[in-house]
Design a protein around this motif. Structure first.
Motif, PDB file in Angstrom:
ATOM      1  N   ILE A  37      27.761 -14.391  28.531  1.00 38.49           N
ATOM      2  CA  ILE A  37      27.245 -13.551  27.442  1.00 38.49           C
ATOM      3  C   ILE A  37      26.809 -12.202  28.003  1.00 38.49           C
ATOM      4  CG2 ILE A  37      25.451 -13.316  25.681  1.00 38.49           C
ATOM      5  CD1 ILE A  37      25.386 -16.387  25.535  1.00 38.49           C
ATOM      6  N   PRO A  38      27.353 -11.091  27.517  1.00 39.04           N
ATOM      7  CA  PRO A  38      26.926  -9.774  28.005  1.00 39.04           C
ATOM      8  C   PRO A  38      25.456  -9.514  27.694  1.00 39.04           C
ATOM      9  CG  PRO A  38      28.974  -9.622  26.740  1.00 39.04           C
ATOM     10  CD  PRO A  38      28.426 -11.000  26.513  1.00 39.04           C
ATOM     11  N   ARG A  39      24.822  -8.726  28.542  1.00 38.33           N
ATOM     12  CA  ARG A  39      23.408  -8.401  28.343  1.00 38.33           C
ATOM     13  C   ARG A  39      23.158  -7.775  26.970  1.00 38.33           C
ATOM     14  NH1 ARG A  39      19.875 -11.129  31.402  1.00 38.33           N
ATOM     15  NH2 ARG A  39      20.653 -11.298  33.546  1.00 38.33           N
ATOM     16  N   GLN A  40      24.130  -7.011  26.497  1.00 36.26           N
ATOM     17  CA  GLN A  40      23.980  -6.357  25.198  1.00 36.26           C
ATOM     18  C   GLN A  40      23.898  -7.356  24.051  1.00 36.26           C
ATOM     19  OE1 GLN A  40      25.953  -5.537  27.626  1.00 36.26           O
ATOM     20  NE2 GLN A  40      26.033  -3.311  27.930  1.00 36.26           N
ATOM     21  N   PHE A  41      24.301  -8.599  24.315  1.00 35.78           N
ATOM     22  CA  PHE A  41      24.265  -9.631  23.269  1.00 35.78           C
ATOM     23  C   PHE A  41      23.120 -10.619  23.485  1.00 35.78           C
ATOM     24  CE2 PHE A  41      28.432  -7.887  22.695  1.00 35.78           C
ATOM     25  CZ  PHE A  41      28.689  -8.026  21.343  1.00 35.78           C
ATOM     26  N   ASP A  42      22.220 -10.310  24.388  1.00 38.60           N
ATOM     27  CA  ASP A  42      21.032 -11.145  24.548  1.00 38.60           C
ATOM     28  C   ASP A  42      20.201 -11.100  23.259  1.00 38.60           C
ATOM     29  OD1 ASP A  42      19.360 -12.795  26.269  1.00 38.60           O
ATOM     30  OD2 ASP A  42      17.923 -11.134  26.191  1.00 38.60           O
ATOM     31  N   GLU A  43      19.811 -12.250  22.758  1.00 39.89           N
ATOM     32  CA  GLU A  43      19.061 -12.416  21.506  1.00 39.89           C
ATOM     33  C   GLU A  43      19.899 -12.111  20.264  1.00 39.89           C
ATOM     34  OE1 GLU A  43      15.379 -10.255  21.791  1.00 39.89           O
ATOM     35  OE2 GLU A  43      14.555 -11.652  23.261  1.00 39.89           O
ATOM     36  N   PHE A  44      21.206 -12.125  20.407  1.00 42.83           N
ATOM     37  CA  PHE A  44      22.127 -11.976  19.278  1.00 42.83           C
ATOM     38  C   PHE A  44      22.028 -13.233  18.426  1.00 42.83           C
ATOM     39  CE2 PHE A  44      26.413 -12.135  17.360  1.00 42.83           C
ATOM     40  CZ  PHE A  44      26.580 -10.819  16.944  1.00 42.83           C
ATOM     41  N   ARG A  45      21.776 -13.064  17.135  1.00 42.46           N
ATOM     42  CA  ARG A  45      21.488 -14.204  16.254  1.00 42.46           C
ATOM     43  C   ARG A  45      22.687 -14.507  15.346  1.00 42.46           C
ATOM     44  NH1 ARG A  45      16.375 -15.992  15.815  1.00 42.46           N
ATOM     45  NH2 ARG A  45      16.450 -16.399  13.566  1.00 42.46           N
ATOM     46  N   ILE A  46      23.114 -15.762  15.419  1.00 45.68           N
ATOM     47  CA  ILE A  46      24.246 -16.244  14.626  1.00 45.68           C
ATOM     48  C   ILE A  46      23.730 -17.247  13.600  1.00 45.68           C
ATOM     49  CG2 ILE A  46      26.432 -17.496  14.677  1.00 45.68           C
ATOM     50  CD1 ILE A  46      26.717 -16.587  17.620  1.00 45.68           C
ATOM     51  N   THR A  47      23.936 -16.943  12.325  1.00 40.75           N
ATOM     52  CA  THR A  47      23.537 -17.861  11.257  1.00 40.75           C
ATOM     53  C   THR A  47      24.777 -18.531  10.692  1.00 40.75           C
ATOM     54  OG1 THR A  47      21.547 -16.621  10.673  1.00 40.75           O
ATOM     55  CG2 THR A  47      22.499 -18.014   8.957  1.00 40.75           C
ATOM     56  N   GLN A  48      24.736 -19.850  10.622  1.00 41.49           N
ATOM     57  CA  GLN A  48      25.889 -20.629  10.160  1.00 41.49           C
ATOM     58  C   GLN A  48      25.607 -21.296   8.817  1.00 41.49           C
ATOM     59  OE1 GLN A  48      26.803 -24.092  12.482  1.00 41.49           O
ATOM     60  NE2 GLN A  48      28.757 -24.476  11.472  1.00 41.49           N
ATOM     61  N   PHE A 258      17.501 -38.527   3.545  1.00 38.96           N
ATOM     62  CA  PHE A 258      16.886 -38.154   4.828  1.00 38.96           C
ATOM     63  C   PHE A 258      17.754 -37.124   5.567  1.00 38.96           C
ATOM     64  CE2 PHE A 258      15.530 -42.693   4.261  1.00 38.96           C
ATOM     65  CZ  PHE A 258      14.229 -42.400   3.865  1.00 38.96           C
ATOM     66  N   ASN A 259      18.312 -36.208   4.798  1.00 39.77           N
ATOM     67  CA  ASN A 259      19.330 -35.303   5.336  1.00 39.77           C
ATOM     68  C   ASN A 259      19.325 -34.015   4.517  1.00 39.77           C
ATOM     69  OD1 ASN A 259      21.614 -34.243   6.589  1.00 39.77           O
ATOM     70  ND2 ASN A 259      23.042 -35.488   5.393  1.00 39.77           N
ATOM     71  N   PHE A 260      18.319 -33.173   4.740  1.00 37.26           N
ATOM     72  CA  PHE A 260      18.168 -31.964   3.946  1.00 37.26           C
ATOM     73  C   PHE A 260      19.333 -30.994   4.158  1.00 37.26           C
ATOM     74  CE2 PHE A 260      13.557 -33.004   4.734  1.00 37.26           C
ATOM     75  CZ  PHE A 260      13.285 -33.411   3.443  1.00 37.26           C
ATOM     76  N   PRO A 261      19.710 -30.232   3.132  1.00 37.28           N
ATOM     77  CA  PRO A 261      20.688 -29.151   3.321  1.00 37.28           C
ATOM     78  C   PRO A 261      20.211 -28.210   4.430  1.00 37.28           C
ATOM     79  CG  PRO A 261      20.222 -29.480   0.987  1.00 37.28           C
ATOM     80  CD  PRO A 261      19.229 -30.306   1.739  1.00 37.28           C
ATOM     81  N   GLU A 262      21.170 -27.734   5.245  1.00 36.19           N
ATOM     82  CA  GLU A 262      20.795 -27.027   6.468  1.00 36.19           C
ATOM     83  C   GLU A 262      21.459 -25.660   6.601  1.00 36.19           C
ATOM     84  OE1 GLU A 262      20.565 -28.155  11.184  1.00 36.19           O
ATOM     85  OE2 GLU A 262      22.484 -28.494  10.174  1.00 36.19           O
ATOM     86  N   ILE A 263      20.676 -24.705   7.074  1.00 38.72           N
ATOM     87  CA  ILE A 263      21.180 -23.445   7.625  1.00 38.72           C
ATOM     88  C   ILE A 263      20.912 -23.485   9.127  1.00 38.72           C
ATOM     89  CG2 ILE A 263      20.868 -20.939   7.704  1.00 38.72           C
ATOM     90  CD1 ILE A 263      19.899 -21.118   4.773  1.00 38.72           C
ATOM     91  N   SER A 264      21.961 -23.266   9.931  1.00 35.25           N
ATOM     92  CA  SER A 264      21.795 -23.276  11.392  1.00 35.25           C
ATOM     93  C   SER A 264      21.693 -21.847  11.918  1.00 35.25           C
ATOM     94  CB  SER A 264      23.004 -23.943  12.075  1.00 35.25           C
ATOM     95  OG  SER A 264      23.134 -25.283  11.680  1.00 35.25           O
TER      96      SER A 264
END
Length: 271
Positions: A37-48, A258-264
């Motif tokens: 991972i390049p330093r420029q992408f450190d803390e890059f947030r991916i929402t799925q 026992f399986n809530f809808p999820e955002i990752s």
């Protein structure tokens, strides 16, 4: 009369339990570290987002959109089954995507339900018109301050094309040592993703096992059968990590338990 009140209380309690289990969206956050991972992408947030299946969360999908906004994403990935082939309502799902594109760049691959409904081109056209990055066995480069990572995607093998062939096409223009994210709907193909040395895979499809049992996990998943291996969270094989999203909606089985809808959310960390 007392027995009637008890019966009604049980019915109300069960209905409330099922409603909460199927409408209470949870946000799951994980971190992923890799020396590529390049330093420029450190803390890059991916929402799925995965497996919406035409479900509705608030008026005009406002509840879902606001939840995604709160994750503060740099990119949003949609890993298939945006619609449901049993109750096709593209507009209901597009309401959510219209909100997503105003938050961050959105990348999308189809799942088995898009193939099954036989309207893939209609869906592609609608999403492209909103500015969504479609990845039909293709890859795109994301750049930051002169550095880049690749986001690749493959279609669902229900289209009759084997997974390796689709991967060959998707990865054909990706430089060998470039950090690569893959959107691939089916987690049961994990062995193939790992064989291709893909760094980070985002999948869905399993719906978290539909019913999750304490200390056991998911009960059943399409393509994996009972007590499936890949239902939720991180899995690692060789140098490949896969994040399996539990999804948001349902198809076939009407309820999650026992399986809530999820955002990752996965935050990248440069070593």
């Amino acid at each position: 009369m007392k027995k009637l009140f008890k019966l009604l209380a049980w019915i109300v309690g069960i209905c409330l339990f099922l409603y909460v289990n199927n409408h209470w969206i949870v946000i799951t956050e994980r971190t992923y570290e890799n020396k590529k991972i390049p330093r420029q992408f450190d803390e890059f947030r991916i929402t799925q987002i995965s497996d919406l299946h035409d479900a509705l969360f608030g008026e005009n999908q406002e509840k879902l959109i606001e939840k995604v906004r709160k994750t503060n994403p740099d990119v949003i990935l949609i890993t298939g089954d945006l619609i449901d082939s049993n109750r096709y309502d593209l507009e209901q799902s597009l309401m959510a995507v219209r909100g997503f594109v105003n938050i961050a760049d959105v990348y999308y691959v189809i799942g088995n339900h898009e193939v099954a409904v036989n309207r893939v081109e209609e869906i592609y056209d609608a999403l492209e018109g909103m500015g969504v990055h479609i990845l039909p066995n293709a890859a795109a480069m994301v750049e930051r301050a002169g550095e880049a990572i690749a986001i690749a995607g493959i279609e669902d093998p229900l289209n009759g094309v084997d997974t390796q062939t689709m991967l060959n096409k998707a990865l054909s223009d990706v430089p060998e040592r470039l950090f690569t994210v893959l959107l691939a709907h089916r987690p049961e193909k994990f062995g193939i993703y790992a064989k291709n040395e893909i760094d980070l895979v985002f999948s869905g499809h399993a719906h978290g096992g539909q019913i999750r049992l304490p200390f056991v996990g998911g009960l059943v998943a399409l393509g994996q059968g009972f007590f499936p291996e890949y239902t939720a969270g991180f899995y690692k094989k060789i140098d490949t990590t896969m994040n399996v999203n539990r999804g948001l909606g349902n198809s076939g089985a009407p309820f999650r338990i026992f399986n809530f809808p999820e955002i990752s959310v996965v935050e990248l960390k440069a070593e």
